[in-house]
Write a protein that holds these residues in place. Structure first.
Motif, PDB file in Angstrom:
ATOM      1  N   TRP A 160      48.728  38.276  31.585  1.00 22.99           N
ATOM      2  CA  TRP A 160      49.093  39.692  31.435  1.00 22.99           C
ATOM      3  C   TRP A 160      47.862  40.598  31.266  1.00 22.99           C
ATOM      4  CZ3 TRP A 160      50.294  35.870  27.853  1.00 22.99           C
ATOM      5  CH2 TRP A 160      49.570  35.890  26.658  1.00 22.99           C
ATOM      6  N   ASN A 161      46.686  40.002  31.384  1.00 25.09           N
ATOM      7  CA  ASN A 161      45.451  40.767  31.189  1.00 25.09           C
ATOM      8  C   ASN A 161      44.923  41.373  32.480  1.00 25.09           C
ATOM      9  OD1 ASN A 161      44.406  38.392  28.733  1.00 25.09           O
ATOM     10  ND2 ASN A 161      45.036  40.488  28.352  1.00 25.09           N
ATOM     11  N   SER A 162      43.970  42.261  32.319  1.00 21.66           N
ATOM     12  CA  SER A 162      43.234  42.827  33.449  1.00 21.66           C
ATOM     13  C   SER A 162      41.752  42.810  33.124  1.00 21.66           C
ATOM     14  CB  SER A 162      43.687  44.261  33.740  1.00 21.66           C
ATOM     15  OG  SER A 162      43.458  45.107  32.620  1.00 21.66           O
ATOM     16  N   VAL A 163      40.943  42.900  34.163  1.00 22.23           N
ATOM     17  CA  VAL A 163      39.500  42.992  33.999  1.00 22.23           C
ATOM     18  C   VAL A 163      39.051  44.324  34.577  1.00 22.23           C
ATOM     19  CG1 VAL A 163      39.149  41.704  36.156  1.00 22.23           C
ATOM     20  CG2 VAL A 163      37.261  41.969  34.557  1.00 22.23           C
ATOM     21  N   ILE A 164      38.240  45.052  33.827  1.00 23.80           N
ATOM     22  CA  ILE A 164      37.728  46.349  34.253  1.00 23.80           C
ATOM     23  C   ILE A 164      36.375  46.146  34.930  1.00 23.80           C
ATOM     24  CG2 ILE A 164      36.886  48.591  33.454  1.00 23.80           C
ATOM     25  CD1 ILE A 164      38.852  48.339  31.085  1.00 23.80           C
ATOM     26  N   CYS A 165      36.207  46.748  36.098  1.00 25.36           N
ATOM     27  CA  CYS A 165      34.946  46.637  36.825  1.00 25.36           C
ATOM     28  C   CYS A 165      34.715  47.902  37.645  1.00 25.36           C
ATOM     29  CB  CYS A 165      34.952  45.414  37.736  1.00 25.36           C
ATOM     30  SG  CYS A 165      36.188  45.489  39.062  1.00 25.36           S
ATOM     31  N   ALA A 166      33.566  48.000  38.263  1.00 19.57           N
ATOM     32  CA  ALA A 166      33.268  49.117  39.162  1.00 19.57           C
ATOM     33  C   ALA A 166      34.053  48.951  40.457  1.00 19.57           C
ATOM     34  CB  ALA A 166      31.771  49.175  39.459  1.00 19.57           C
ATOM     35  N   ASP A 167      34.344  50.054  41.125  1.00 18.83           N
ATOM     36  CA  ASP A 167      35.105  49.962  42.371  1.00 18.83           C
ATOM     37  C   ASP A 167      34.355  49.181  43.440  1.00 18.83           C
ATOM     38  OD1 ASP A 167      33.164  51.907  42.630  1.00 18.83           O
ATOM     39  OD2 ASP A 167      34.448  53.362  43.651  1.00 18.83           O
ATOM     40  N   THR A 168      33.024  49.149  43.340  1.00 16.58           N
ATOM     41  CA  THR A 168      32.209  48.415  44.319  1.00 16.58           C
ATOM     42  C   THR A 168      31.940  46.975  43.915  1.00 16.58           C
ATOM     43  OG1 THR A 168      30.224  49.278  43.215  1.00 16.58           O
ATOM     44  CG2 THR A 168      31.018  50.472  45.167  1.00 16.58           C
ATOM     45  N   VAL A 195      53.596  47.833  26.433  1.00 17.87           N
ATOM     46  CA  VAL A 195      54.052  46.551  26.948  1.00 17.87           C
ATOM     47  C   VAL A 195      54.299  46.580  28.452  1.00 17.87           C
ATOM     48  CG1 VAL A 195      56.535  46.947  26.628  1.00 17.87           C
ATOM     49  CG2 VAL A 195      55.606  44.622  26.429  1.00 17.87           C
ATOM     50  N   HIS A 196      54.443  47.767  29.017  1.00 14.45           N
ATOM     51  CA  HIS A 196      54.695  47.895  30.459  1.00 14.45           C
ATOM     52  C   HIS A 196      53.415  47.816  31.287  1.00 14.45           C
ATOM     53  CE1 HIS A 196      58.858  48.979  29.660  1.00 14.45           C
ATOM     54  NE2 HIS A 196      58.422  49.832  28.742  1.00 14.45           N
ATOM     55  N   GLN A 197      52.272  47.781  30.628  1.00 16.79           N
ATOM     56  CA  GLN A 197      51.002  47.805  31.346  1.00 16.79           C
ATOM     57  C   GLN A 197      50.213  46.519  31.146  1.00 16.79           C
ATOM     58  OE1 GLN A 197      48.806  51.301  30.242  1.00 16.79           O
ATOM     59  NE2 GLN A 197      50.312  52.714  31.098  1.00 16.79           N
ATOM     60  N   SER A 198      49.452  46.169  32.169  1.00 12.10           N
ATOM     61  CA  SER A 198      48.525  45.055  32.044  1.00 12.10           C
ATOM     62  C   SER A 198      47.490  45.398  30.973  1.00 12.10           C
ATOM     63  CB  SER A 198      47.831  44.812  33.384  1.00 12.10           C
ATOM     64  OG  SER A 198      46.888  43.782  33.279  1.00 12.10           O
ATOM     65  N   GLN A 199      47.152  44.421  30.155  1.00 14.88           N
ATOM     66  CA  GLN A 199      46.269  44.673  29.023  1.00 14.88           C
ATOM     67  C   GLN A 199      44.819  44.305  29.339  1.00 14.88           C
ATOM     68  OE1 GLN A 199      47.758  46.033  25.913  1.00 14.88           O
ATOM     69  NE2 GLN A 199      49.072  46.416  27.680  1.00 14.88           N
TER      70      GLN A 199
END
Length: 339
Positions: free
Chosen positions: A75-83, A127-131
């Protein structure tokens, strides 16, 4: 032929190839249980500390993906640059294999900042969003720029304050270290990076990458992830030999310095051509430029390189440890002739 498409095009450095050949005479234990791999691990420990957990891998995509798989939940996400490479150039491996979402923040010349990351944490408890669980930065970036130590530390401090981990894609970490005039430790351990994808392939090696868990706690049981992810190499001594050569007598620094110097030289010489415009800061071993569209295909026939943004006629030229001054002169001469 000398290519300017990628430092991946360059061959294996002679000193590294010599080390590979030197371990090819006798039988040795497999799967990393050999003295060559052990010696390489000791060299890694000198740079990243004795507590770091190191795992040799074959490709950068696998290293990035399996690290992120290991330190996240579905349920997680990873934040990164668009490139970021994990967002653009890994064929959706993070989503497909790690099973997590990629959320990219606005970046300036490929670099994230605390200000660009903050909006992506706004709905973190919904809870509706990826964490978001990880911030992934690339050093140096896909646009050839380099995070300063202060910028890295600021992102790490912010991430840890909000309960996130920091992953660094270090495919060209050596180039960044040389550009900053620092060592690996100062740029990673001392800044608070939790886990690192250490790149050797782009700096004179052949199929040699490493997952470096600086935060050793999060590296627990990664050996099983590596095996399940089909990256436990049976004849590991050939990877260990490459890292042994690369990290001995600072060959990594010599190779990266050469690549960086030649990129600076290339940028200086093409700036003399009025029809060419440098579009990004030249801080490591990449030069981005806008050139007349009609020149590109003819120049590519002699010197392969990639078009970065076709609509803007922006191209990317990469240098490597193997690039020479004469290669630069030949390239610029051909460019001038075609224009």
């Amino acid at each position: 032929m000398r290519a300017f498409a990628s430092d991946n095009y360059a061959g294996v450095h002679p000193s590294i190839m010599k080390e590979i050949i030197s371990v090819n005479s006798d039988d040795m234990s497999s799967y990393g249980n050999d003295p060559v791999s052990e010696a390489a691990l000791e060299l890694f420990a000198k740079h990243f500390g004795s507590d770091a957990k190191i795992f040799f891998m074959a490709t950068g995509t696998a290293t990035n993906t399996l690290i992120l798989k290991h330190i996240t939940n579905s349920w997680n996400s990873v934040i990164c640059a668009d490139t970021a490479h994990i967002n653009v150039d890994e064929c959706g491996a993070v989503e497909a294999v790690a099973g997590i979402k990629i959320a990219h923040a606005e970046a300036v010349h490929g670099k994230l900042s605390v200000e660009s990351i903050a909006p992506l944490l706004a709905g973190r408890k919904d809870v509706h969003q990826s964490q978001p669980a990880v911030i992934s930065i690339t050093q140096n970036t896909e646009l050839g720029t380099v995070y300063t130590l202060a910028e890295i530390k600021a992102i790490c401090d912010y991430a840890h304050k909000h309960g996130l981990l920091v992953h660094m894609d270090g495919a060209r970490l050596s180039n960044a270290a040389v550009a900053l005039g620092t060592g690996f430790k100062e740029m990673t351990v001392d800044c608070g990076v939790d886990v690192l994808s250490f790149g050797g392939t782009k700096n004179g090696c052949m199929c040699a990458e490493a997952a470096v868990f600086i935060n050793s706690k999060i590296g627990k049981d990664f050996e099983f992830v590596r095996k399940q992810g089909m990256q436990l190499i049976s004849k590991m001594r050939y990877v260990g030999a490459q890292f042994k050569a690369l990290l001995t007598d600072e060959l990594w620094k010599e190779n990266a310095a050469r690549a960086n110097e030649l990129a600076t030289l290339l940028a200086h010489k093409v700036q003399e051509v009025s029809e060419v415009k440098i579009t990004r800061p030249v801080e490591a071993n990449a030069v981005f430029a806008i050139v007349p569209p009609h020149v590109i295909p003819k120049l590519q026939e002699k010197f392969p390189f990639y078009v970065w943004d076709e609509s803007a006629s922006e191209v990317r030229w990469m240098t490597s440890w193997a690039t020479t001054d004469q290669d630069i002169d030949n390239f610029v001469s051909a460019l001038k002739t075609l224009i």
